[in-house]
Motif scaffolding. Structure first.
Motif, PDB file in Angstrom:
ATOM      1  N   ALA A  65       0.675  -1.167   0.156  1.00  0.00           N
ATOM      2  CA  ALA A  65       0.081   0.089  -0.044  1.00  0.00           C
ATOM      3  C   ALA A  65       0.938   1.079   0.174  1.00  0.00           C
ATOM      4  CB  ALA A  65      -0.910  -0.005   1.368  1.00  0.00           C
ATOM      5  N   TYR A  66       1.694   1.321   0.839  1.00  0.00           N
ATOM      6  CA  TYR A  66       2.748   2.596   1.102  1.00  0.00           C
ATOM      7  C   TYR A  66       4.095   2.174   0.926  1.00  0.00           C
ATOM      8  CZ  TYR A  66      -1.817   4.526   2.515  1.00  0.00           C
ATOM      9  OH  TYR A  66      -3.077   4.831   2.331  1.00  0.00           O
ATOM     10  N   PRO A  67       4.698   1.544   0.107  1.00  0.00           N
ATOM     11  CA  PRO A  67       6.126   1.438  -0.256  1.00  0.00           C
ATOM     12  C   PRO A  67       6.868   2.661  -0.124  1.00  0.00           C
ATOM     13  CG  PRO A  67       5.202   1.007  -2.281  1.00  0.00           C
ATOM     14  CD  PRO A  67       3.912   1.187  -1.351  1.00  0.00           C
ATOM     15  N   ASP A  68       6.380   3.638  -0.490  1.00  0.00           N
ATOM     16  CA  ASP A  68       7.329   5.087  -0.555  1.00  0.00           C
ATOM     17  C   ASP A  68       7.045   5.660   0.721  1.00  0.00           C
ATOM     18  OD1 ASP A  68       4.388   5.106  -1.012  1.00  0.00           O
ATOM     19  OD2 ASP A  68       4.878   7.204  -1.896  1.00  0.00           O
ATOM     20  N   LYS A  69       6.109   5.288   1.610  1.00  0.00           N
ATOM     21  CA  LYS A  69       6.200   5.949   2.975  1.00  0.00           C
ATOM     22  C   LYS A  69       6.385   4.763   4.173  1.00  0.00           C
ATOM     23  CE  LYS A  69       3.108   9.036   3.631  1.00  0.00           C
ATOM     24  NZ  LYS A  69       1.908   9.749   4.031  1.00  0.00           N
TER      25      LYS A  69
END
Length: 157
Positions: A65-69
Motif C-alpha cells: 500500500a505505501y512502499p514509498d512511505k
C-alpha cells in the motif's frame, strides 16, 4: 467480556479434538495473550493469531500500500479486533501522530486480515467495518443488488 471475546464464543483447540469451548476473560489482557499466541481452529480453517494479523497488516502497508512511505507507517497493535472473518488492525502515519494535521492522516486506516490467510486489504469506507466483517463471515459480500439496503443512486436522464 472484551470485543474479541464477544465477536465469537465458539473456539476449537489446536489439538483437533473438535470439542468447542468458550474463552472467558479472567483478567486484563489475558484473552489477548491467549489469542495472540495460539492458532485456534474455527471450523475447517486455521485462524490467524493476533500477532500474525499485526505482522500481516504491517507487511501489507509497507510493501504493497505505501512502499514509498514505509518508514512513516505506524501500526497500532492495541487496535486489533477479532471477528469471525478475521482481524482488523488500524494504523496511522508518523506525520499525523506528530503534528495532529488531519491532512497527514490515512484516508482509510483499517486493515483486514482474513482468517483464511488470503491477502490483507483495506476495509471499505462503507458499510461500517463491523457490518463488512459480518457480511464477509456469512458469505454475503459483496451484497447482491436485491439485498442492498442503501438508497439507490438516482439515474440521470
Amino acid at each position: 467480556m472484551s470485543a474479541a471475546a464477544s465477536a465469537s464464543s465458539r473456539w476449537f483447540p489446536p489439538s483437533g479434538s473438535g470439542e468447542p469451548f468458550e474463552l472467558v476473560e479472567q483478567g486484563e489482557g489475558l484473552l489477548d495473550d491467549v489469542i495472540g499466541q495460539i492458532p485456534y481452529r474455527n471450523g475447517a480453517s486455521w485462524m490467524v493469531t493476533k500477532n500474525e494479523a499485526i505482522t500481516a497488516a504491517a507487511e501489507f502497508l509497507k510493501r504493497t500500500a505505501y512502499p514509498d512511505k514505509a518508514d512513516s507507517v505506524v501500526v497500532l497493535p492495541e487496535s486489533a479486533i477479532l471477528f469471525d472473518y478475521g482481524w482488523t488492525v488500524c494504523f496511522d502515519f508518523k506525520e499525523h501522530i506528530e503534528t495532529g494535521d488531519f491532512t497527514q492522516a490515512p484516508f482509510s486506516a483499517v486493515i483486514v486480515v482474513p482468517h483464511d490467510r488470503s491477502a490483507a486489504h483495506f476495509a471499505p469506507t462503507f458499510p461500517p467495518t463491523e457490518e463488512y466483517m459480518a457480511l464477509q463471515a456469512t458469505g454475503n459480500w459483496p451484497p447482491r443488488k436485491e439485498d442492498w439496503s442503501g438508497s439507490p443512486v438516482p439515474s440521470v436522464t
